[in-house]
Design a protein around this motif. Structure first.
Motif, mmCIF file in Angstrom:
data_model
loop_
_atom_site.group_PDB
_atom_site.id
_atom_site.type_symbol
_atom_site.label_atom_id
_atom_site.label_comp_id
_atom_site.label_asym_id
_atom_site.label_seq_id
_atom_site.Cartn_x
_atom_site.Cartn_y
_atom_site.Cartn_z
ATOM 1 N N GLN A 143 0.822 -1.182 0.103
ATOM 2 C CA GLN A 143 -0.157 0.065 -0.045
ATOM 3 C C GLN A 143 0.770 1.232 0.006
ATOM 4 O OE1 GLN A 143 -2.768 0.093 3.211
ATOM 5 N NE2 GLN A 143 -3.784 2.078 2.737
ATOM 6 N N ASP A 144 1.935 1.325 0.629
ATOM 7 C CA ASP A 144 2.965 2.495 0.762
ATOM 8 C C ASP A 144 3.256 2.666 -0.535
ATOM 9 O OD1 ASP A 144 2.308 2.627 3.348
ATOM 10 O OD2 ASP A 144 3.843 1.626 4.146
ATOM 11 N N MET A 145 3.677 1.586 -1.400
ATOM 12 C CA MET A 145 4.233 1.938 -2.866
ATOM 13 C C MET A 145 3.600 2.526 -3.783
ATOM 14 S SD MET A 145 6.038 -1.834 -3.502
ATOM 15 C CE MET A 145 7.046 -2.694 -2.221
ATOM 16 N N GLU A 146 2.121 2.827 -3.276
ATOM 17 C CA GLU A 146 1.255 3.335 -4.501
ATOM 18 C C GLU A 146 1.785 4.632 -4.754
ATOM 19 O OE1 GLU A 146 -1.097 2.051 -6.216
ATOM 20 O OE2 GLU A 146 -0.964 -0.022 -4.931
ATOM 21 N N SER A 147 2.190 5.529 -3.715
ATOM 22 C CA SER A 147 2.865 7.007 -4.079
ATOM 23 C C SER A 147 3.756 6.858 -4.698
ATOM 24 C CB SER A 147 2.741 7.695 -2.873
ATOM 25 O OG SER A 147 3.919 6.860 -1.980
ATOM 26 N N LEU A 148 4.810 5.845 -4.790
ATOM 27 C CA LEU A 148 5.944 5.967 -5.649
ATOM 28 C C LEU A 148 5.623 5.393 -7.047
ATOM 29 C CD1 LEU A 148 8.473 4.102 -2.952
ATOM 30 C CD2 LEU A 148 8.340 6.502 -3.452
ATOM 31 N N LEU A 149 4.872 4.662 -7.209
ATOM 32 C CA LEU A 149 4.508 4.284 -8.461
ATOM 33 C C LEU A 149 3.808 5.332 -9.359
ATOM 34 C CD1 LEU A 149 2.653 0.827 -7.683
ATOM 35 C CD2 LEU A 149 4.845 1.039 -8.889
ATOM 36 N N LYS A 150 3.234 6.425 -8.574
ATOM 37 C CA LYS A 150 2.936 7.765 -9.279
ATOM 38 C C LYS A 150 4.053 8.935 -9.500
ATOM 39 C CE LYS A 150 -1.637 6.845 -7.716
ATOM 40 N NZ LYS A 150 -2.958 7.193 -6.849
ATOM 41 N N ASP A 151 5.111 8.548 -9.065
ATOM 42 C CA ASP A 151 6.276 9.262 -9.144
ATOM 43 C C ASP A 151 6.773 9.892 -10.507
ATOM 44 O OD1 ASP A 151 9.107 10.480 -8.736
ATOM 45 O OD2 ASP A 151 8.237 10.384 -6.675
ATOM 46 N N GLU A 152 7.089 11.042 -10.849
ATOM 47 C CA GLU A 152 7.388 11.312 -12.133
ATOM 48 C C GLU A 152 8.866 10.819 -12.512
ATOM 49 O OE1 GLU A 152 7.196 15.520 -12.596
ATOM 50 O OE2 GLU A 152 4.938 15.375 -12.544
ATOM 51 N N ASP A 153 9.760 10.558 -11.498
ATOM 52 C CA ASP A 153 11.078 9.890 -11.585
ATOM 53 C C ASP A 153 10.965 8.691 -12.150
ATOM 54 O OD1 ASP A 153 13.700 9.244 -11.658
ATOM 55 O OD2 ASP A 153 14.120 10.103 -9.659
ATOM 56 N N MET A 154 11.458 8.480 -13.413
ATOM 57 C CA MET A 154 11.178 7.012 -14.035
ATOM 58 C C MET A 154 12.220 5.890 -13.518
ATOM 59 S SD MET A 154 9.169 7.539 -16.275
ATOM 60 C CE MET A 154 9.318 5.911 -16.797
ATOM 61 N N ASP A 155 13.385 6.383 -13.027
ATOM 62 C CA ASP A 155 14.267 5.433 -12.170
ATOM 63 C C ASP A 155 13.418 4.929 -10.945
ATOM 64 O OD1 ASP A 155 16.125 5.552 -14.268
ATOM 65 O OD2 ASP A 155 17.288 7.142 -13.234
ATOM 66 N N LEU A 156 13.017 5.878 -10.173
ATOM 67 C CA LEU A 156 12.299 5.736 -8.913
ATOM 68 C C LEU A 156 11.057 4.789 -9.169
ATOM 69 C CD1 LEU A 156 12.148 6.259 -5.890
ATOM 70 C CD2 LEU A 156 11.064 8.196 -6.333
ATOM 71 N N LYS A 157 10.411 4.880 -10.098
ATOM 72 C CA LYS A 157 9.162 4.282 -10.565
ATOM 73 C C LYS A 157 9.543 3.030 -11.035
ATOM 74 C CE LYS A 157 4.995 4.833 -13.573
ATOM 75 N NZ LYS A 157 4.243 5.392 -14.543
ATOM 76 N N LYS A 158 10.451 2.723 -11.864
ATOM 77 C CA LYS A 158 11.021 1.354 -11.978
ATOM 78 C C LYS A 158 11.417 0.412 -10.772
ATOM 79 C CE LYS A 158 12.580 2.312 -16.815
ATOM 80 N NZ LYS A 158 13.638 2.180 -17.761
ATOM 81 N N LEU A 159 12.121 1.257 -10.000
ATOM 82 C CA LEU A 159 12.351 0.414 -8.675
ATOM 83 C C LEU A 159 11.293 0.180 -7.920
ATOM 84 C CD1 LEU A 159 14.341 -0.174 -6.819
ATOM 85 C CD2 LEU A 159 14.649 1.788 -5.875
ATOM 86 N N ALA A 160 10.175 1.085 -7.859
ATOM 87 C CA ALA A 160 8.740 0.715 -7.052
ATOM 88 C C ALA A 160 8.142 -0.448 -7.824
ATOM 89 C CB ALA A 160 8.184 1.889 -7.136
ATOM 90 N N GLU A 161 8.175 -0.527 -9.197
ATOM 91 C CA GLU A 161 7.561 -1.496 -9.624
ATOM 92 C C GLU A 161 8.116 -2.906 -9.215
ATOM 93 O OE1 GLU A 161 7.674 -0.404 -13.572
ATOM 94 O OE2 GLU A 161 5.971 1.038 -13.649
ATOM 95 N N SER A 162 9.460 -3.024 -9.556
ATOM 96 C CA SER A 162 10.254 -3.974 -9.051
ATOM 97 C C SER A 162 10.073 -4.511 -7.787
ATOM 98 C CB SER A 162 11.633 -3.681 -9.353
ATOM 99 O OG SER A 162 12.628 -4.987 -8.868
ATOM 100 N N GLU A 163 9.905 -3.676 -6.712
ATOM 101 C CA GLU A 163 9.445 -4.017 -5.414
ATOM 102 C C GLU A 163 8.193 -4.412 -5.221
ATOM 103 O OE1 GLU A 163 11.515 -3.986 -2.865
ATOM 104 O OE2 GLU A 163 13.346 -3.545 -3.950
ATOM 105 N N GLN A 164 7.096 -3.970 -6.235
ATOM 106 C CA GLN A 164 5.803 -4.184 -6.067
ATOM 107 C C GLN A 164 5.662 -5.903 -6.502
ATOM 108 O OE1 GLN A 164 3.228 -2.785 -9.247
ATOM 109 N NE2 GLN A 164 1.663 -2.553 -7.618
ATOM 110 N N ARG A 165 6.431 -6.060 -7.394
ATOM 111 C CA ARG A 165 6.327 -7.592 -8.133
ATOM 112 C C ARG A 165 6.816 -8.614 -6.897
ATOM 113 N NH1 ARG A 165 8.051 -5.029 -12.812
ATOM 114 N NH2 ARG A 165 10.276 -5.674 -12.485
#
Length: 455
Positions: A143-165
């Protein structure tokens, strides 16, 4: 990548003298390294803070065999969520009572017995509560990752997607573990077993198929690292098998093979068929759990033991000594025979082993019929008269009628390895799901009755 791999291996080799684990990886870089990193990658589990748990608290080891969709469907049930809340509350109350009563108790007294029961119950519930806590932590992280997935930083967003999986995978694993801990174990799952195969309808073709099935189960026992010992083998004139029994020993041997009992049907063109017509034959498999001395005691006065001369092929030994043994259990009329060996004493031991398994199986079937008389799906408890599986050689297909699944690599299936094991795992999953649904239904009814009593 190759350079990195060589560097890692050289580093591990240099460090092997300081660490036994690293030394193991250096010696076996492929298999052992995978096992090491897989263990290191597991989730860290922490004990619930409610009580100091007794030594020997069981860890979650059994795997739930059903798929992800089945697991998610079970967790979506309100009955399961209510049952989990009830278990957590029971654990907290029991642990609190144990921590409150820290004074030494008189051995053999009533309070000591109550404390012993509480400790046992706390030890049973601890793994479930542990996994539930870890599941809530993982779900909160997701649930805490939801905000990171909407971040504009693409590197941070990719990292969040990996953590989400990774988080979703951990949640799925934890759910499966929780369900596996809730499934009530069968009484004889850890027992050894007696395997019986008998030719049915179809004459010589049925006997030939029975011989192939016996070989398949022997290969499956080897695939599961189980000990397979032939107790009796009555072959036919054309190389088939009329009847055979074997002892299968090893961890959870009955649990692995109990779903094979029943009538197996084969459809193929026999070797003796000249016009190319497809024949249908059957054979029967019986899986009898082998009891321990504590589980089954037989009064010697209830037995009638007879000896006779062995029959069949065997050279000069046949019809010259009374090596064959026949044992009758007078109260039930159950009979077991053995003439496989030349020693009357060994044949008597094997016949007694088969008799104990038959009587124990009758006892379990009686208990099962009383306990599961209302079940709609009865995996592993159906009678011999029901055809559980069809082996269609012209279509290269094997179909299990209990789960409605067909495979199209029959010859690989008959090797008794991965494909047969996959089929068995699916049967386990269906049986486990049905057992859990039955448990939840009982808990719901009990909860409703208690509420009506209080009102």
């Amino acid at each position: 990548m190759l350079i990195i791999g060589r560097t890692v291996l050289s580093t591990l080799t240099a460090s092997s003298s300081r660490s036994p684990t690293l030394g193991c990886i250096a010696k076996h870089p492929l298999q052992c390294a995978r096992r090491y990193f897989r263990q290191k990658g597991r989730l860290g589990f922490h004990r619930p803070p409610y009580a100091n748990l007794p030594a020997g608290t069981p860890e979650p080891t059994r795997a739930f065999s059903a798929g992800t969709q089945v697991v998610d469907g079970l967790f979506a049930r309100s009955s399961l969520q209510g049952y989990l809340r009830a278990l957590e509350q029971e654990y907290a109350e029991s642990a609190q009572r144990l921590n409150f009563n820290q004074a030494p108790l008189e051995e053999g007294g009533e309070e000591a017995e109550r404390a012993k029961v509480l400790r046992r119950r706390v030890a049973e519930l601890a793994p479930v509560v542990t996994e539930l806590q870890q599941l809530r932590i993982q779900m909160q992280e997701l649930q805490d990752m939801e905000s990171l997935l909407k971040d504009e930083d693409m590197d941070l967003k990719k990292l969040a997607e990996s953590e989400q999986r990774a988080c979703l995978e951990s949640i799925s694993t934890l759910k499966s573990k929780i369900i596996s801990l809730l499934i009530p174990p069968e009484e004889a799952d850890d027992n050894d077993l007696i395997l019986e195969v008998t030719a049915g309808v179809g004459g010589q073709e049925s006997m030939l198929f029975t011989a192939e099935m016996f070989e398949m189960y022997q290969s499956y026992a080897a695939y599961k690292d189980l000990h397979f010992e032939v107790l009796e083998y009555c072959h036919s004139d054309l190389g088939g098998l009329r009847h055979a029994t074997a002892s299968v020993r090893g961890p959870e041997s009955f649990k692995h093979m109990k779903y094979e009992r029943g009538v197996h049907r084969v459809q193929r063109v026999p070797k003796t068929e000249k016009q190319g017509r497809t024949h249908t034959s059957t054979m029967t498999v019986a899986i009898l759990p082998q009891p321990t001395e504590i589980e089954m005691t037989i009064n010697p006065k209830d037995l009638r033991i007879e000896t006779k001369r062995a029959s069949g092929a065997g050279g000069q030994h046949v019809n010259t000594t009374d090596s064959a043994v026949r044992i009758l259990h007078i109260p039930t009329g159950v009979v077991s025979e053995c003439q496989q060996g030349r020693s009357q004493l060994k044949n008597r031991e094997k016949a007694m082993q088969m008799l104990r398994a038959k009587l124990y199986s009758m006892k379990l079937e009686e208990q099962t019929s009383k306990r599961h008389c209302a079940r709609k799906i009865q995996i592993g408890t159906k009678g011999r008269s029901e055809k559980i599986r069809t082996y269609n050689f012209p279509q290269d297909r094997v179909t299990d009628h209990r789960i409605g699944k067909s495979l199209y690599d029959l010859r690989s299936f008959m090797m008794g390895e991965e494909l047969l094991d996959d089929m068995v795992e699916e049967l386990k999953g269906l049986a486990d799901t049905e057992s859990l649904l039955e448990l939840l239904e009982k808990h719901t009814l009990s909860h409703q009755e208690s509420q009506q009593t209080y009102q």
